[in-house]
Design a protein around this motif. Structure first.
Motif, PDB file in Angstrom:
ATOM      1  N   VAL A   1       0.852  -1.188   0.000  1.00 56.22           N
ATOM      2  CA  VAL A   1       0.000   0.000   0.000  1.00 56.22           C
ATOM      3  C   VAL A   1       0.884   1.232   0.000  1.00 56.22           C
ATOM      4  N   SER A   2       0.571   2.180  -0.843  1.00 59.64           N
ATOM      5  CA  SER A   2       1.330   3.429  -0.897  1.00 59.64           C
ATOM      6  C   SER A   2       0.640   4.478  -0.034  1.00 59.64           C
ATOM      7  N   PRO A   3       1.403   5.358   0.582  1.00 59.19           N
ATOM      8  CA  PRO A   3       0.775   6.416   1.385  1.00 59.19           C
ATOM      9  C   PRO A   3       0.054   7.405   0.486  1.00 59.19           C
ATOM     10  N   PRO A   4      -1.008   8.029   0.994  1.00 59.50           N
ATOM     11  CA  PRO A   4      -1.724   9.010   0.177  1.00 59.50           C
ATOM     12  C   PRO A   4      -0.825  10.198  -0.155  1.00 59.50           C
TER      13      PRO A   4
ATOM     14  N   LEU B   1       6.015   8.866   8.060  1.00 58.13           N
ATOM     15  CA  LEU B   1       5.629   9.653   6.897  1.00 58.13           C
ATOM     16  C   LEU B   1       5.999  11.117   7.102  1.00 58.13           C
ATOM     17  N   LYS B   2       6.229  11.798   6.003  1.00 56.08           N
ATOM     18  CA  LYS B   2       6.519  13.225   6.064  1.00 56.08           C
ATOM     19  C   LYS B   2       5.926  13.915   4.842  1.00 56.08           C
ATOM     20  N   ARG B   3       5.708  15.202   4.965  1.00 57.52           N
ATOM     21  CA  ARG B   3       5.255  16.017   3.845  1.00 57.52           C
ATOM     22  C   ARG B   3       5.507  17.484   4.183  1.00 57.52           C
TER      23      ARG B   3
ATOM     24  N   ILE C   1      -4.256  14.995   7.431  1.00 59.69           N
ATOM     25  CA  ILE C   1      -4.247  14.063   8.560  1.00 59.69           C
ATOM     26  C   ILE C   1      -5.669  13.579   8.774  1.00 59.69           C
ATOM     27  N   ASN C   2      -6.008  12.415   8.214  1.00 61.35           N
ATOM     28  CA  ASN C   2      -7.361  11.889   8.314  1.00 61.35           C
ATOM     29  C   ASN C   2      -7.333  10.374   8.121  1.00 61.35           C
ATOM     30  N   GLU C   3      -8.514   9.757   8.006  1.00 58.38           N
ATOM     31  CA  GLU C   3      -8.601   8.299   7.922  1.00 58.38           C
ATOM     32  C   GLU C   3      -7.984   7.726   6.653  1.00 58.38           C
ATOM     33  N   SER C   4      -7.674   8.562   5.658  1.00 60.79           N
ATOM     34  CA  SER C   4      -7.041   8.050   4.441  1.00 60.79           C
ATOM     35  C   SER C   4      -5.643   7.499   4.716  1.00 60.79           C
ATOM     36  N   LEU C   5      -5.061   7.846   5.862  1.00 63.33           N
ATOM     37  CA  LEU C   5      -3.739   7.342   6.240  1.00 63.33           C
ATOM     38  C   LEU C   5      -3.797   5.913   6.777  1.00 63.33           C
ATOM     39  N   PHE C   6      -4.990   5.469   7.176  1.00 63.16           N
ATOM     40  CA  PHE C   6      -5.099   4.195   7.891  1.00 63.16           C
ATOM     41  C   PHE C   6      -4.586   2.999   7.096  1.00 63.16           C
TER      42      PHE C   6
ATOM     43  N   PHE D   1      -2.340   2.548   4.772  1.00 64.10           N
ATOM     44  CA  PHE D   1      -0.884   2.457   4.692  1.00 64.10           C
ATOM     45  C   PHE D   1      -0.275   2.190   6.061  1.00 64.10           C
ATOM     46  N   LEU D   2      -0.700   2.927   7.086  1.00 64.74           N
ATOM     47  CA  LEU D   2      -0.102   2.783   8.410  1.00 64.74           C
ATOM     48  C   LEU D   2      -0.364   1.401   8.996  1.00 64.74           C
ATOM     49  N   GLN D   3      -1.538   0.835   8.741  1.00 63.50           N
ATOM     50  CA  GLN D   3      -1.813  -0.511   9.234  1.00 63.50           C
ATOM     51  C   GLN D   3      -0.919  -1.539   8.533  1.00 63.50           C
ATOM     52  N   ALA D   4      -0.805  -1.440   7.201  1.00 66.21           N
ATOM     53  CA  ALA D   4       0.061  -2.361   6.460  1.00 66.21           C
ATOM     54  C   ALA D   4       1.507  -2.202   6.888  1.00 66.21           C
ATOM     55  N   TRP D   5       1.926  -0.966   7.140  1.00 66.62           N
ATOM     56  CA  TRP D   5       3.300  -0.694   7.570  1.00 66.62           C
ATOM     57  C   TRP D   5       3.578  -1.365   8.911  1.00 66.62           C
ATOM     58  N   LEU D   6       2.618  -1.313   9.831  1.00 64.38           N
ATOM     59  CA  LEU D   6       2.792  -1.931  11.137  1.00 64.38           C
ATOM     60  C   LEU D   6       2.851  -3.453  11.029  1.00 64.38           C
ATOM     61  N   TYR D   7       2.080  -4.043  10.116  1.00 62.14           N
ATOM     62  CA  TYR D   7       2.152  -5.486   9.902  1.00 62.14           C
ATOM     63  C   TYR D   7       3.570  -5.878   9.488  1.00 62.14           C
ATOM     64  N   VAL D   8       4.128  -5.132   8.546  1.00 62.57           N
ATOM     65  CA  VAL D   8       5.480  -5.425   8.063  1.00 62.57           C
ATOM     66  C   VAL D   8       6.496  -5.252   9.189  1.00 62.57           C
ATOM     67  N   LYS D   9       6.358  -4.182   9.961  1.00 63.01           N
ATOM     68  CA  LYS D   9       7.296  -3.930  11.054  1.00 63.01           C
ATOM     69  C   LYS D   9       7.188  -5.009  12.128  1.00 63.01           C
ATOM     70  N   ASP D  10       5.957  -5.395  12.489  1.00 67.30           N
ATOM     71  CA  ASP D  10       5.761  -6.442  13.494  1.00 67.30           C
ATOM     72  C   ASP D  10       6.367  -7.760  13.019  1.00 67.30           C
ATOM     73  N   HIS D  11       6.165  -8.076  11.746  1.00 63.82           N
ATOM     74  CA  HIS D  11       6.711  -9.307  11.174  1.00 63.82           C
ATOM     75  C   HIS D  11       8.227  -9.297  11.238  1.00 63.82           C
ATOM     76  N   ARG D  12       8.832  -8.182  10.856  1.00 61.98           N
ATOM     77  CA  ARG D  12      10.289  -8.072  10.877  1.00 61.98           C
ATOM     78  C   ARG D  12      10.817  -8.157  12.309  1.00 61.98           C
ATOM     79  N   ASN D  13      10.148  -7.499  13.241  1.00 63.86           N
ATOM     80  CA  ASN D  13      10.585  -7.546  14.640  1.00 63.86           C
ATOM     81  C   ASN D  13      10.498  -8.960  15.200  1.00 63.86           C
ATOM     82  N   LEU D  14       9.430  -9.701  14.825  1.00 59.46           N
ATOM     83  CA  LEU D  14       9.263 -11.063  15.313  1.00 59.46           C
ATOM     84  C   LEU D  14      10.354 -11.972  14.757  1.00 59.46           C
TER      85      LEU D  14
END
Length: 240
Positions: A64-67, A84-86, A198-203, A205-218
């Protein structure tokens, strides 16, 4: 072993074992302890390897790409800072995220609550301007269909760079509780961050990003624990 007695009774008379038998008993106990340790390490290493291989075969979530116009901060997957930054005019905006369940431990003990916890993110937004010593911080709850502000605070840029981790920010004063502000101000602050994307359109990407990070940390955890156990076993001194 402590359960082995160093003295025995014969005909009601206490008989002390000869010193050489005591030494032999200690050597035997030490040998059995070493053998037991090797067996325990072997079981643990086998379990770690099995789980590592199982997790490595998990199918990652769709990419997923960030908005737009947000971009991913390089190296953020292995750090605790902004993800994320902008730019917004002369402002620089950075976004960090954690699961709400990681901030409020013990919540969601049954399966339904645990599933809901995966859809509850805690977002930290930092907005800074050049030439100003302070930056504006929003702590928000992010959901698939909504974003709620918890608090708004001002912090020095130096303090922000040294305390990027969310738990540190949570331990300090973050301004008044958002719900205690009047409705007009709450609406104005919501409009302020929504204007900056800054709204729900970020969800997604951020959820998918956390899945990847959690997987890598595990994966990293299984590997590091296995390395520690292996090194402890191989590096032990025969005399110890």
């Amino acid at each position: 072993m402590w359960r082995k007695a160093l003295v025995s009774y014969a005909g009601g008379v206490l008989l002390k074992q000869p010193w050489w038998r005591t030494i032999a008993a200690r050597l035997s106990s030490s040998s059995k302890a070493t053998s037991s340790s090797v067996a325990v390490n072997s079981i643990l290493l086998r379990s770690l390897k099995d789980h590592y291989l199982e997790v490595s075969k998990m199918t990652p979530p769709p990419k997923v790409s960030p908005p737009s116009p947000f971009t991913v901060v390089k190296g953020s997957i292995d750090s605790g800072g902004a993800i994320l930054k902008r730019s917004y005019g002369e402002e620089e905006i950075g976004i960090s995220v954690m699961r709400l369940a990681n901030i409020i431990p013990g919540g969601g003990e049954d399966d339904d609550e645990e599933d809901d916890g995966m859809n509850q993110l805690f977002v930290h937004v930092e907005i800074s301007k050049p030439g100003q010593q302070d930056s504006l911080h929003f702590l928000c709850g992010l959901y698939p269909d909504a974003l709620g502000i918890h608090s708004v605070s001002m912090r020095s840029k130096m303090e922000s760079s040294e305390a990027a981790a969310l738990p540190v920010l949570l331990s300090r004063y973050n301004g008044p509780t958002f719900e205690h502000l009047d409705e007009k101000m709450r609406d104005a602050l919501h409009g302020y961050i929504e204007e900056r994307g800054i709204n729900e359109s970020l969800f997604p990407f951020l959820q998918a990003w956390l899945y990847v990070k959690d997987h890598r940390n595990l994966m990293r955890w299984f590997k590091s624990v296995g390395t520690f156990v292996t090194q402890a076993k191989e590096g032990a001194s025969p005399a110890s």
